[in-house]
Design a protein around this motif. Sequence first.
Motif, short mmCIF file in Angstrom:
data_model
loop_
_atom_site.label_atom_id
_atom_site.label_comp_id
_atom_site.label_asym_id
_atom_site.label_seq_id
_atom_site.Cartn_x
_atom_site.Cartn_y
_atom_site.Cartn_z
N ASN A 1 -13.61 -17.00 -12.14
CA ASN A 1 -12.89 -17.70 -13.21
C ASN A 1 -11.39 -17.55 -13.05
N THR A 2 -10.91 -16.29 -12.85
CA THR A 2 -9.48 -16.06 -12.77
C THR A 2 -8.90 -16.45 -11.41
N SER A 3 -9.77 -16.66 -10.40
CA SER A 3 -9.27 -17.00 -9.07
C SER A 3 -8.89 -18.47 -8.95
N ILE A 4 -9.26 -19.30 -9.92
CA ILE A 4 -8.93 -20.71 -9.90
C ILE A 4 -7.70 -20.96 -10.78
N PRO A 5 -6.60 -21.40 -10.21
CA PRO A 5 -5.40 -21.65 -11.01
C PRO A 5 -5.64 -22.77 -12.03
N THR A 6 -5.03 -22.64 -13.19
CA THR A 6 -5.16 -23.68 -14.22
C THR A 6 -4.69 -25.02 -13.70
N ALA A 7 -3.66 -25.00 -12.86
CA ALA A 7 -3.12 -26.26 -12.31
C ALA A 7 -4.18 -27.02 -11.53
N LYS A 8 -5.06 -26.28 -10.83
CA LYS A 8 -6.12 -26.93 -10.06
C LYS A 8 -7.13 -27.59 -11.00
N LEU B 1 -9.98 -28.01 -24.36
CA LEU B 1 -8.56 -27.73 -24.64
C LEU B 1 -7.71 -27.94 -23.40
N LEU B 2 -8.27 -27.68 -22.21
CA LEU B 2 -7.55 -27.99 -20.97
C LEU B 2 -7.27 -29.49 -20.87
N ALA B 3 -8.30 -30.29 -21.19
CA ALA B 3 -8.14 -31.75 -21.15
C ALA B 3 -7.10 -32.20 -22.17
N LYS B 4 -7.12 -31.60 -23.32
CA LYS B 4 -6.14 -31.91 -24.37
C LYS B 4 -4.72 -31.62 -23.88
N ASP B 5 -4.55 -30.48 -23.20
CA ASP B 5 -3.24 -30.13 -22.66
C ASP B 5 -2.83 -31.07 -21.54
N ALA B 6 -3.83 -31.55 -20.76
CA ALA B 6 -3.52 -32.42 -19.62
C ALA B 6 -2.87 -33.72 -20.06
N VAL B 7 -3.20 -34.19 -21.26
CA VAL B 7 -2.63 -35.45 -21.75
C VAL B 7 -1.63 -35.22 -22.89
N ALA B 8 -1.33 -33.94 -23.17
CA ALA B 8 -0.31 -33.56 -24.15
C ALA B 8 -0.59 -34.15 -25.54
N ILE C 1 -19.57 -31.21 -15.82
CA ILE C 1 -19.82 -29.78 -15.97
C ILE C 1 -20.41 -29.15 -14.70
N ASP C 2 -21.00 -29.97 -13.82
CA ASP C 2 -21.61 -29.43 -12.61
C ASP C 2 -20.59 -29.01 -11.56
N ASN C 3 -19.30 -29.32 -11.77
CA ASN C 3 -18.27 -28.95 -10.81
C ASN C 3 -17.97 -27.45 -10.91
N PRO C 4 -18.05 -26.70 -9.80
CA PRO C 4 -17.81 -25.25 -9.85
C PRO C 4 -16.43 -24.87 -10.36
N ILE C 5 -15.50 -25.80 -10.37
CA ILE C 5 -14.14 -25.47 -10.81
C ILE C 5 -14.11 -25.08 -12.29
N TYR C 6 -15.16 -25.48 -13.04
CA TYR C 6 -15.23 -25.13 -14.45
C TYR C 6 -16.12 -23.92 -14.71
N MET C 7 -16.55 -23.27 -13.63
CA MET C 7 -17.45 -22.12 -13.77
C MET C 7 -16.84 -21.05 -14.68
N GLN C 8 -17.68 -20.48 -15.53
CA GLN C 8 -17.32 -19.39 -16.44
C GLN C 8 -16.46 -19.85 -17.63
N LEU C 9 -16.25 -21.15 -17.75
CA LEU C 9 -15.53 -21.68 -18.91
C LEU C 9 -16.51 -22.25 -19.92
N GLU D 1 -5.61 -30.68 -12.36
CA GLU D 1 -5.62 -31.71 -11.30
C GLU D 1 -6.98 -32.37 -11.22
N ARG D 2 -8.05 -31.58 -11.34
CA ARG D 2 -9.40 -32.12 -11.31
C ARG D 2 -9.65 -33.04 -12.50
N LEU D 3 -9.20 -32.63 -13.68
CA LEU D 3 -9.37 -33.45 -14.88
C LEU D 3 -8.66 -34.79 -14.73
N GLN D 4 -7.48 -34.77 -14.15
CA GLN D 4 -6.74 -36.02 -13.95
C GLN D 4 -7.46 -36.92 -12.95
N TYR D 5 -8.11 -36.30 -11.95
CA TYR D 5 -8.88 -37.08 -10.98
C TYR D 5 -10.10 -37.72 -11.63
#
Length: 226
Positions: A4-11, A108-115, A93-101, A14-18
């Motif tokens: 969970n902590t090894s994946i930067p929030t920026a990444k 809330l990450l998506a909310k922040d992504a679009v301000a 949700i099946d993307n490992p980038i969201y693991m442990q979230l 980036e995935r959400l925007q994709y």
Amino acid sequence: MDFNTSIPTAKRLERLQYENPWWLTGQVQQAYTEMSKRLYFKLFYPFVKETEIKRAVVLMGPRRVGKTVMMFHAIQELLAENIAPKKIFFIGIDNPIYMQLGLEEILLLAKDAVALNNLEDCFVFFDEIQYLKDWERHLKVLVDFYPKTKFIVSGSAAAALRLQSSESGAGRFTDFMLPPLTFHEYIHLKDLGHLMQAKSIKYDDKEIPFLLLTTIKHLIKSFSIT
């Protein structure tokens, strides 16, 4: 290592925007817009748009029946009805980038992504929800805590069985079961309606409509691989 902590929030942002190109383009990916809608879409979409009743929509069905495509078609329709693109979220949700979230952390990450200042009048699509442990409890909390946000999730047949055995979503979820492709839908998607003749049969004082095949030659040809 803590994945969970090894994946930067920026990444993750980036995935959400994709996953949500309409935030910038206002359009769903072309690959989905070129696909024909299943006939069940007309039954499903009103549940997506229903916001007076505070319930999440749970789209269930076997794998590969088109649940994800139907969700993108719903997003396409929302955009066509001038729903603000940045108020529509799609999260796989099946993307490992969201693991442990949890669902709320991802939301809330998506909310922040679009301000956005808040999540009122947003439509949130969670795809492959069964990959999150105790997903029905997470979803219940979101429905209760964000009453002005509409949640639509897709899940496998196994998730449907889990939901039926749980009381946590009672009164908060609306189930929609998407079956495998029917013969009638195959005729529709292949534009073979001209091969069918509308008939009806009387049963118990009711007229039951059905389609009668007028010729089998062209139907057999439609199954051929060229």
